[in-house]
Design an enzyme around this catalytic site. Structure first.
Site, short mmCIF file in Angstrom:
data_model
loop_
_atom_site.label_atom_id
_atom_site.label_comp_id
_atom_site.label_asym_id
_atom_site.label_seq_id
_atom_site.Cartn_x
_atom_site.Cartn_y
_atom_site.Cartn_z
N TYR A 69 0.81 -1.22 0.00
CA TYR A 69 0.00 0.00 0.00
C TYR A 69 0.85 1.27 0.00
O TYR A 69 0.44 2.31 -0.51
CB TYR A 69 -1.02 -0.04 1.15
CG TYR A 69 -2.14 -1.00 0.81
CD1 TYR A 69 -2.19 -2.27 1.35
CD2 TYR A 69 -3.10 -0.64 -0.13
CE1 TYR A 69 -3.18 -3.17 0.98
CE2 TYR A 69 -4.10 -1.54 -0.51
CZ TYR A 69 -4.13 -2.79 0.06
OH TYR A 69 -5.10 -3.69 -0.34
N ASN A 121 -12.66 3.00 -5.90
CA ASN A 121 -11.24 3.34 -5.94
C ASN A 121 -10.78 3.95 -4.61
O ASN A 121 -11.54 4.66 -3.95
CB ASN A 121 -10.96 4.31 -7.10
CG ASN A 121 -11.33 3.68 -8.43
OD1 ASN A 121 -11.52 2.47 -8.54
ND2 ASN A 121 -11.48 4.52 -9.44
N ASP A 161 -7.85 5.72 -4.64
CA ASP A 161 -7.06 6.91 -4.97
C ASP A 161 -7.91 8.16 -4.73
O ASP A 161 -9.12 8.06 -4.55
CB ASP A 161 -6.58 6.85 -6.43
CG ASP A 161 -7.71 6.87 -7.45
OD1 ASP A 161 -7.82 5.95 -8.28
OD2 ASP A 161 -8.53 7.83 -7.41
N HIS A 190 -14.56 1.36 -0.64
CA HIS A 190 -13.47 0.42 -0.33
C HIS A 190 -12.32 1.09 0.42
O HIS A 190 -11.22 0.54 0.50
CB HIS A 190 -12.95 -0.23 -1.62
CG HIS A 190 -13.94 -1.15 -2.25
ND1 HIS A 190 -13.83 -1.56 -3.56
CD2 HIS A 190 -15.07 -1.74 -1.78
CE1 HIS A 190 -14.84 -2.37 -3.86
NE2 HIS A 190 -15.61 -2.49 -2.80
N CYS A 224 -6.40 2.58 13.28
CA CYS A 224 -5.82 1.68 14.27
C CYS A 224 -6.11 0.23 13.91
O CYS A 224 -7.27 -0.13 13.66
CB CYS A 224 -6.39 1.99 15.65
SG CYS A 224 -5.79 0.89 16.93
N CYS A 266 -1.30 4.38 16.81
CA CYS A 266 -2.53 5.02 17.30
C CYS A 266 -2.28 5.45 18.74
O CYS A 266 -1.47 4.83 19.44
CB CYS A 266 -3.66 3.99 17.24
SG CYS A 266 -5.18 4.52 18.02
N GLY A 322 -15.88 1.92 -15.78
CA GLY A 322 -14.57 1.31 -15.56
C GLY A 322 -14.49 0.31 -14.44
O GLY A 322 -13.56 0.34 -13.63
N THR A 323 -15.44 -0.63 -14.39
CA THR A 323 -15.38 -1.70 -13.40
C THR A 323 -15.80 -3.01 -14.06
O THR A 323 -16.68 -3.02 -14.91
CB THR A 323 -16.26 -1.37 -12.16
OG1 THR A 323 -16.14 -2.44 -11.22
CG2 THR A 323 -17.72 -1.16 -12.53
N ALA A 348 -12.78 5.71 -20.90
CA ALA A 348 -13.56 6.76 -20.23
C ALA A 348 -13.02 8.16 -20.54
O ALA A 348 -13.79 9.09 -20.81
CB ALA A 348 -13.56 6.52 -18.73
N1 APR Z 1 -11.68 3.55 -19.18
C1 APR Z 1 -12.73 2.87 -18.63
N2 APR Z 1 -12.65 1.59 -18.20
C2 APR Z 1 -11.46 0.97 -18.34
C3 APR Z 1 -10.32 1.61 -18.91
C4 APR Z 1 -10.48 2.96 -19.34
N3 APR Z 1 -9.48 3.64 -19.90
N4 APR Z 1 -9.29 0.72 -18.93
C5 APR Z 1 -9.78 -0.45 -18.38
N5 APR Z 1 -11.08 -0.28 -18.04
C6 APR Z 1 -12.00 -1.26 -17.44
C7 APR Z 1 -11.69 -2.70 -17.82
O1 APR Z 1 -12.42 -3.06 -18.97
C8 APR Z 1 -12.19 -3.48 -16.59
O2 APR Z 1 -13.51 -3.93 -16.80
O3 APR Z 1 -11.83 -1.20 -16.05
C9 APR Z 1 -12.22 -2.43 -15.47
C10 APR Z 1 -11.29 -2.71 -14.30
O4 APR Z 1 -11.72 -3.87 -13.68
P1 APR Z 1 -10.95 -4.44 -12.38
O5 APR Z 1 -9.51 -4.43 -12.61
O6 APR Z 1 -11.62 -5.72 -12.02
O7 APR Z 1 -11.21 -3.31 -11.27
P2 APR Z 1 -12.54 -3.01 -10.43
O8 APR Z 1 -13.76 -3.49 -11.14
O9 APR Z 1 -12.51 -1.61 -10.04
O10 APR Z 1 -12.30 -3.96 -9.14
C11 APR Z 1 -13.28 -3.96 -8.14
O11 APR Z 1 -11.92 -5.38 -6.77
O12 APR Z 1 -9.76 -5.87 -6.27
C12 APR Z 1 -10.91 -5.31 -5.76
O13 APR Z 1 -11.25 -3.67 -4.09
C13 APR Z 1 -10.74 -3.85 -5.37
O14 APR Z 1 -12.17 -1.95 -5.83
C14 APR Z 1 -11.60 -3.12 -6.39
C15 APR Z 1 -12.63 -4.15 -6.78
#
Ligand code: APR
Length: 257
Positions: free
Chosen positions: A72, A108, A110, A125, A133, A157, A194-195, A238
């Protein structure tokens, strides 16, 4: 009926937001990819180089806190070098247009949304720039930007417990779930950006929104695992597709139509 649009330079679509719309946004690692922060499950993603059980579980923290803090701390350093991209900025601009009808939930850790100007948001998250702590003594998380070189440097802490990253590890309960559920129940439009749709409860939010008859739009370069639950999918990066994507109805427009 699912509408899939591939967006290139010659923009083919937009997402309309009416005066009566209430917008819930969920973002994942993909929105920060164009800021240079790796996603999790891509071939060069964070989990490609690390074993989740050794890094991101309460057991891992007990077993090897030095390894967890090294992971981290490195992510903190990367985050401090990164900057918001046009996708983060497009969301902050949308919020500024409809501040009382906008809510942002990010997976995210960040702080790029805040640095882009987003205000009404939660980090379900956790946050990289905070620690708390490890004894869970009840004190609130503290701001902590330190990139620790080793475990001895990690702060304590006031109760004496060592600090831990303020991150929701696998097996732990996400943050702010009551507020998130409340906001989803009021939403008429859900934007998911983007997930991969592989981690719950976030991957289930779109189903909750559909139960409430909300429109659901996914934005990203690949179809997510829960793609069938979206009423519209905008395929593209995105940062490339979001600037200018949202067509927000103005009060003046409403009066003339
Ligand atoms: N713009 C939009 N989406 C994008 C881009 C981009 N430039 N590049 C990649 N992606 C998409 C991919 O297609 C993918 O589906 O972002 C997604 C990322 O997926 P993961 O890596 O699985 O991340 P995320 O879905 O945020 O993970 C969920 O899992 O590991 C845990 O706690 C962690 O918050 C996280 C959670």
């Amino acid at each position: 009926m699912l509408e899939v649009r591939l967006l290139g330079a010659n923009r083919m679509t937009n997402v309309s937001i009416s005066l009566s719309d209430r917008v819930f946004v969920l973002t994942g690692a993909g929105i920060s990819a164009e800021s240079g922060l790796p996603t999790f499950r891509a071939s060069d993603g964070l989990w490609a180089g690390h074993n989740v059980e050794e890094i991101c579980t309460p057991e891992a923290l007990r077993r090897n806190p030095a390894l967890v803090w090294d992971f981290y701390s490195k992510r903190r350093a990367d985050n401090q070098k990164a900057n918001p991209n046009p996708a983060h900025i497009a969301l902050a601009e949308l919020e500024a247009q409809i501040p009382d009808r906008f809510f942002l939930c990010t997976q995210n850790v960040d702080d790029l949304h805040e640095r882009a100007g987003s205000v009404n948001l939660v980090h379900m998250h956790g946050e990289l720039a905070k620690s708390r702590c490890e004894r869970e003594c009840g004190r609130p998380p503290v701001e902590d930007h330190t990139v620790y070189k080793n475990l001895d440097e990690v702060g304590r802490c006031p109760c004496g417990g060592r600090l831990r990253p303020h991150i929701v590890f696998f097996g732990e309960i996400p943050l702010e779930m009551d507020r998130i559920q409340e906001e989803i129940s009021r939403a008429t439009l859900m934007l998911v950006i983007g997930t991969s749709g592989s981690v719950y409860p976030a991957a289930g939010f779109v189903h909750w929104a559909r139960q409430g008859r909300a429109r659901t739009v996914y934005i990203g370069p690949d179809q997510p695992l829960n793609g069938a639950a979206f009423t519209q999918i905008v395929l593209g990066k995105a940062g490339e597709v979001m600037p200018g994507l949202f067509q927000v109805e103005s009060r003046a427009e409403h009066l003339t139509t």
